[in-house]
Design a protein around this motif. Structure first.
Motif, PDB file in Angstrom:
ATOM      1  N   UNK A 177      -4.689   4.677 -11.934  1.00 21.50           N
ATOM      2  CA  UNK A 177      -4.208   3.288 -11.840  1.00 21.50           C
ATOM      3  C   UNK A 177      -3.823   2.963 -10.400  1.00 21.50           C
ATOM      4  N   UNK A 178      -3.073   3.866  -9.739  1.00 24.48           N
ATOM      5  CA  UNK A 178      -2.658   3.555  -8.366  1.00 24.48           C
ATOM      6  C   UNK A 178      -3.866   3.534  -7.420  1.00 24.48           C
ATOM      7  N   UNK A 179      -4.835   4.437  -7.632  1.00 21.96           N
ATOM      8  CA  UNK A 179      -6.062   4.403  -6.810  1.00 21.96           C
ATOM      9  C   UNK A 179      -6.814   3.095  -7.033  1.00 21.96           C
ATOM     10  N   UNK A 180      -6.889   2.662  -8.297  1.00 20.87           N
ATOM     11  CA  UNK A 180      -7.601   1.425  -8.620  1.00 20.87           C
ATOM     12  C   UNK A 180      -6.941   0.227  -7.934  1.00 20.87           C
ATOM     13  N   UNK A 181      -5.595   0.167  -8.005  1.00 23.67           N
ATOM     14  CA  UNK A 181      -4.886  -0.956  -7.380  1.00 23.67           C
ATOM     15  C   UNK A 181      -5.075  -0.938  -5.855  1.00 23.67           C
ATOM     16  N   UNK A 182      -5.002   0.251  -5.251  1.00 23.45           N
ATOM     17  CA  UNK A 182      -5.215   0.349  -3.804  1.00 23.45           C
ATOM     18  C   UNK A 182      -6.631  -0.107  -3.455  1.00 23.45           C
ATOM     19  N   UNK A 183      -7.573   0.217  -4.320  1.00 30.89           N
ATOM     20  CA  UNK A 183      -8.961  -0.178  -4.125  1.00 30.89           C
ATOM     21  C   UNK A 183      -9.110  -1.706  -4.174  1.00 30.89           C
ATOM     22  N   UNK A 184      -8.443  -2.329  -5.141  1.00 30.30           N
ATOM     23  CA  UNK A 184      -8.491  -3.793  -5.257  1.00 30.30           C
ATOM     24  C   UNK A 184      -7.878  -4.441  -4.011  1.00 30.30           C
ATOM     25  N   UNK A 185      -6.714  -3.936  -3.581  1.00 34.08           N
ATOM     26  CA  UNK A 185      -6.077  -4.485  -2.374  1.00 34.08           C
ATOM     27  C   UNK A 185      -6.985  -4.321  -1.153  1.00 34.08           C
TER      28      UNK A 185
ATOM     29  N   UNK B 165       0.833  -1.200   0.000  1.00 36.50           N
ATOM     30  CA  UNK B 165       0.000   0.000   0.000  1.00 36.50           C
ATOM     31  C   UNK B 165       0.871   1.254   0.000  1.00 36.50           C
ATOM     32  N   UNK B 166       1.935   1.251   0.819  1.00 34.51           N
ATOM     33  CA  UNK B 166       2.821   2.420   0.896  1.00 34.51           C
ATOM     34  C   UNK B 166       3.518   2.654  -0.448  1.00 34.51           C
ATOM     35  N   UNK B 167       3.933   1.567  -1.107  1.00 31.45           N
ATOM     36  CA  UNK B 167       4.591   1.699  -2.413  1.00 31.45           C
ATOM     37  C   UNK B 167       3.627   2.293  -3.444  1.00 31.45           C
ATOM     38  N   UNK B 168       2.377   1.796  -3.451  1.00 33.26           N
ATOM     39  CA  UNK B 168       1.377   2.359  -4.368  1.00 33.26           C
ATOM     40  C   UNK B 168       1.061   3.812  -3.997  1.00 33.26           C
ATOM     41  N   UNK B 169       1.136   4.114  -2.723  1.00 30.64           N
ATOM     42  CA  UNK B 169       0.935   5.493  -2.266  1.00 30.64           C
ATOM     43  C   UNK B 169       2.007   6.417  -2.819  1.00 30.64           C
ATOM     44  N   UNK B 170       3.254   5.933  -2.817  1.00 23.93           N
ATOM     45  CA  UNK B 170       4.347   6.725  -3.402  1.00 23.93           C
ATOM     46  C   UNK B 170       4.129   6.914  -4.901  1.00 23.93           C
ATOM     47  N   UNK B 171       3.627   5.852  -5.560  1.00 27.52           N
ATOM     48  CA  UNK B 171       3.313   5.962  -6.990  1.00 27.52           C
ATOM     49  C   UNK B 171       2.248   7.043  -7.221  1.00 27.52           C
ATOM     50  N   UNK B 172       1.236   7.082  -6.333  1.00 31.30           N
ATOM     51  CA  UNK B 172       0.181   8.097  -6.447  1.00 31.30           C
ATOM     52  C   UNK B 172       0.765   9.506  -6.300  1.00 31.30           C
ATOM     53  N   UNK B 173       1.663   9.685  -5.316  1.00 34.68           N
ATOM     54  CA  UNK B 173       2.290  10.991  -5.095  1.00 34.68           C
ATOM     55  C   UNK B 173       3.072  11.418  -6.348  1.00 34.68           C
TER      56      UNK B 173
END
Lengths: 149, 149, 149
Positions: free
Chosen positions: B115-123, B81-89
């Motif tokens: 894309x990063x929001x979608x992946x975080x949503x799936x997780x 989640x943190x890695x995808x969060x960095x991708x979002x930033x």
């Protein structure tokens, strides 16, 4: 496991609400295309302006909703807070759908959303008062109410 | 200590994102001065209008981002989640920088942020499903995946 | 009980701040009626435009405030974070009241709100650094400072 299941319903409602708000952002994008209003413009066709304002209003209230949902759910009853959260999501659905049609159409949904926010606020205040009573006077009212059911 | 280190990466990403959004608010202020657009006006020079709309769009998505970041991190894996969060930033950085230059320039960053929001949503959905399975069927899939590494 | 009393002050400040933001939304509605500006319009009388922009600015910063309040309170000292949170609420009160009167009137409250956000940000960074030190180097600075009082 405790902690996770104590907040899982709040997380579900928050996630549903986040998806709803993402969907509204998408509807604004679609309305842009329909009425050929290019970013960064936010004025033009009345239907676009209503759609945009509906989404903006939802976004403004989203953090307020999250605060009262989680405070009510964490300090009072998770189940009651989650149910009121679903009511809020439904109210926002009415509001958005109504507002896109006409400015008048937003009113019923808006008042319903205020009612659910107000109730979540009251539950939050009760839950917090209970926690303060527990901490300083060793009295636990929520637990006693829990035992009544 | 447990609890604190379970969320420290999520807190770091949230804090970075909060700083980013504060910085964008500042850039809007600077653009006001540059183009001599006095508050409360929000229209005038096209570059200011794009900067303002870029910041508004970031602000609108910030609570959505926080909800999916924390739900994914708490119910699934904090690290992912943190890695995808960095991708979002990073995506928001591309979006903002691109949008200030031209309306077209916002698109790449915007899709990356989706894309990063979608992946975080799936997780989040996976993590929550897992918690519900644990609670009602005593099955723990996330733990089994954890054990595979 | 532990967990609940560890965050009760943060919850109280968040709830107060949520009520404040709800109240500002209501003041925008009242200003609409006073100046006969029908939704979805957001322009017209200068006083309405200032009131609307004041509320918008508060809303934009609300999620940023919540992030630094909770990070500072959870990873550093709850009491200090809550006190700075009250300062932020007061600063936003000055800002809103001042902005409704004149664009110039917003400045003092705005800078005070930035100061409290900055301090909460510093405390957050300190608290997070401490948690990382505890996790990886087994050093606990916050606890040592706690013991000094």
């Amino acid at each position: 496991m405790g902690a996770e299941s104590d907040i899982v319903l709040l997380a579900i409602v928050s996630l549903l609400s986040a998806c709803q708000h993402g969907y509204y952002a998408r509807l604004v994008g679609r309305s842009r295309m329909k009425h050929k209003i290019m970013p960064p413009a936010v004025t033009g066709h009345p239907e676009f302006e209503r759609t945009f304002r509906a989404q903006q209003n939802c976004m403004e209230f989203f953090p307020i909703f999250l605060v009262v949902l989680w405070t009510a759910g964490f300090f009072f009853f998770q189940e009651v807070a989650a149910a009121l959260g679903l009511l809020y999501i439904f109210a926002r659905h009415l509001y958005f759908k109504g507002y896109v049609t006409s400015a008048q159409g937003r009113i019923a949904g808006f008042y319903l959303s205020l009612i659910s926010l107000f109730l979540l606020n009251v539950l939050s205040a009760l839950g917090i008062t209970n926690t303060l009573l527990k901490k300083y006077l060793d009295v636990n009212i929520v637990k006693q109410v829990h035992h009544m059911f």
